[in-house]
Write a protein that holds these residues in place. Structure first.
Motif, PDB file in Angstrom:
ATOM      1  N   SER A 294       0.814  -1.215   0.000  1.00 34.40           N
ATOM      2  CA  SER A 294       0.000   0.000   0.000  1.00 34.40           C
ATOM      3  C   SER A 294       0.846   1.263   0.000  1.00 34.40           C
ATOM      4  O   SER A 294       0.354   2.357  -0.292  1.00 34.40           O
ATOM      5  CB  SER A 294      -0.931   0.007   1.219  1.00 34.40           C
ATOM      6  OG  SER A 294      -0.181   0.142   2.422  1.00 34.40           O
ATOM      7  N   ILE A 295       2.131   1.114   0.305  1.00 27.45           N
ATOM      8  CA  ILE A 295       3.023   2.281   0.371  1.00 27.45           C
ATOM      9  C   ILE A 295       3.418   2.757  -1.016  1.00 27.45           C
ATOM     10  O   ILE A 295       3.515   3.963  -1.268  1.00 27.45           O
ATOM     11  CB  ILE A 295       4.285   1.934   1.199  1.00 27.45           C
ATOM     12  CG1 ILE A 295       3.915   1.703   2.654  1.00 27.45           C
ATOM     13  CG2 ILE A 295       5.340   3.030   1.071  1.00 27.45           C
ATOM     14  CD1 ILE A 295       5.088   1.288   3.528  1.00 27.45           C
ATOM     15  N   HIS A 296       3.660   1.799  -1.929  1.00 28.75           N
ATOM     16  CA  HIS A 296       4.165   2.168  -3.257  1.00 28.75           C
ATOM     17  C   HIS A 296       3.630   1.184  -4.291  1.00 28.75           C
ATOM     18  O   HIS A 296       3.654  -0.030  -4.062  1.00 28.75           O
ATOM     19  CB  HIS A 296       5.694   2.149  -3.254  1.00 28.75           C
ATOM     20  CG  HIS A 296       6.316   2.875  -4.396  1.00 28.75           C
ATOM     21  ND1 HIS A 296       6.339   2.373  -5.678  1.00 28.75           N
ATOM     22  CD2 HIS A 296       6.953   4.089  -4.451  1.00 28.75           C
ATOM     23  CE1 HIS A 296       6.962   3.224  -6.465  1.00 28.75           C
ATOM     24  NE2 HIS A 296       7.338   4.280  -5.749  1.00 28.75           N
ATOM     25  N   PRO A 297       3.182   1.668  -5.448  1.00 23.95           N
ATOM     26  CA  PRO A 297       2.597   0.774  -6.454  1.00 23.95           C
ATOM     27  C   PRO A 297       3.575  -0.202  -7.088  1.00 23.95           C
ATOM     28  O   PRO A 297       3.147  -1.210  -7.677  1.00 23.95           O
ATOM     29  CB  PRO A 297       2.050   1.757  -7.509  1.00 23.95           C
ATOM     30  CG  PRO A 297       2.850   3.013  -7.321  1.00 23.95           C
ATOM     31  CD  PRO A 297       3.117   3.086  -5.864  1.00 23.95           C
ATOM     32  N   ASP A 298       4.872   0.060  -6.990  1.00 21.49           N
ATOM     33  CA  ASP A 298       5.864  -0.826  -7.616  1.00 21.49           C
ATOM     34  C   ASP A 298       6.296  -1.981  -6.708  1.00 21.49           C
ATOM     35  O   ASP A 298       7.156  -2.777  -7.097  1.00 21.49           O
ATOM     36  CB  ASP A 298       7.098  -0.025  -8.034  1.00 21.49           C
ATOM     37  CG  ASP A 298       6.802   0.911  -9.204  1.00 21.49           C
ATOM     38  OD1 ASP A 298       5.812   0.649  -9.922  1.00 21.49           O
ATOM     39  OD2 ASP A 298       7.538   1.898  -9.380  1.00 21.49           O
TER      40      ASP A 298
END
Length: 415
Positions: A294-298
């Motif tokens: 949930s922090i970063h899409p990658d």
């Protein structure tokens, strides 16, 4: 008699000679080998290039290619290892303890060589130098079985060592490289109890388990490194990111590189995005749990196998936990007992981490990359032991010694 058995027999004979060398003689040899390696660096690099080309042609992994690769600096590091070991106190003959019994008998235990140390290892020609240096200093013969992928490099390093041994009238059989690198020859090595006193595997999990399960020669087991870095709530942003990045990316192909990064959810609220971005910017593939995703899409989804994987590559498993107990529980479940680190400003949490986890090396506010014989001041290492018998952690000179008891009396007899 097969060629491996013949070599083993010669090593056993040479062990008697090398065990009698004085500290002065051993130190002169170590110093001369350091100089010889530097003088022969162009030849060693040329032979290493042959191994590298074969590796490219055979499609070996990026991690193995990094372990295989030599350059001038790595050769200088080999030489420095010899010089550092030369500077260390010779452990042989050291009195470990002594006492006198009520009947007047005096007993002392002293350090002695193991005899013939067999090392079976993959890809890394620097192990050839490290093992030779440590064995020479401790008066042990070394029987080295490198992999075929590093054969040209290993032969070049041993050739430099043999030049010095010959110049000092020391049998070159004291440092031998197995002439047959086949699986059949390796299996023969496992049962050479008459000639080998100990066998040390260095490499991946497959190699280590094969040796442990099949060898009748006593094994000093080195360990797979599924190392963790836990960033606690109180950790500073800079220290948390710097240590996690160093532990993962400084040299990802080695066993003391971090494979899993765990952070406290409250630290993540402020700094989690910066950490993930930093890892991604340094070409690390991040595999995380749902909270980390949930922090970063990658961030890719982590699977169960990711938590136990030794990647040896630019991949990291990343997990978020609600407190230090969650981190400790996760590490206990997946740790291989190699190296674990906590980044925290809370003394109580450091103490909780240190007292609740059982690994060869535990760190507070430092990278796991320091689990290394040279970094510990041992000059080099024969491997990192994750077992609990005889030796644990980076194995230096003392790990290659045994003991014997010397008993002095004045005519006492047993009543």
């Amino acid at each position: 008699m097969g060629i491996i058995l013949e070599q083993g027999k010669k090593a056993k004979k040479a062990a008697d000679s090398i065990s009698m060398l004085t500290s002065k003689q051993k130190n002169e040899v170590l110093s001369a080998i350091a100089d010889q390696l530097e003088n022969d660096k162009e030849l060693i690099l040329a032979e290493n290039e042959k191994d590298l080309q074969a590796g490219y042609d055979n499609g070996i992994s990026k991690a193995l290619m990094d372990r295989l690769r030599l350059n001038e600096q790595r050769i200088y590091n080999m030489a420095d290892g010899f010089r550092h070991i030369q500077s260390l106190q010779d452990p042989i003959g050291e009195a470990i303890e002594s006492w006198t019994r009520p009947n007047g008998i005096h007993i002392q235990s002293i350090r002695v060589p193991l005899g013939v140390v067999g090392i079976i290892y993959e890809a890394r020609p620097n192990v050839t130098a490290d093992a030779a240096a440590l064995c020479l200093k401790t008066g042990n013969a070394a029987f080295l079985r490198g992999s075929s992928s590093a054969d040209f490099s290993n032969k070049a390093v041993v050739t430099s060592i043999h030049k010095v041994l010959e110049n000092h009238n020391i049998p070159t059989d004291a440092i031998q490289l197995a002439k047959d690198t086949s699986r059949e020859a390796a299996a023969e090595l496992f049962t050479m109890n008459d000639y080998l006193d100990v066998l040390i595997p260095r490499g991946g999990a497959g190699l280590i388990q094969t040796v442990v399960q099949q060898s009748s020669v006593p094994v000093l087991e080195t360990g797979v490194g599924n190392c963790h870095v836990f960033i606690d709530e109180s950790a500073t942003k800079e220290m948390g990111i710097n240590i996690a990045l160093n532990a993962k990316t400084n040299r990802p192909s080695v066993c003391n590189a971090a494979e899993t990064i765990i952070f406290h959810e409250k630290w993540a609220e402020q700094h989690g995005t910066a950490l993930i971005k930093t890892l991604l910017e340094n070409e690390v593939e991040v595999r995380g749990d749902q909270s980390v995703q949930s922090i970063h899409p990658d961030v890719k989804a982590a699977t169960e196998t990711d938590w136990s994987e030794e990647y040896l590559d630019l991949t990291a498993a990343v997990k978020m936990v609600p407190d230090i107990n969650g981190a400790i529980a996760h590490i206990k479940e997946y740790s291989t007992g190699h190296s674990e680190a906590i980044i925290t400003e809370e003394e109580s949490n450091k103490n909780l981490f240190f007292s609740n986890l059982d690994a060869a090396v535990l760190y507070h506010n430092a990278s796991t990359r320091f689990t290394d014989g040279f970094e510990f001041g041992f000059g080099a290492e024969i491997g990192v032991s994750t077992q609990k018998l005889h030796a644990r952690g980076p194995m230096g000179l003392n790990a290659l010694t045994s003991l014997k008891y010397l008993v002095e009396g004045s005519g006492q007899i047993k009543e």
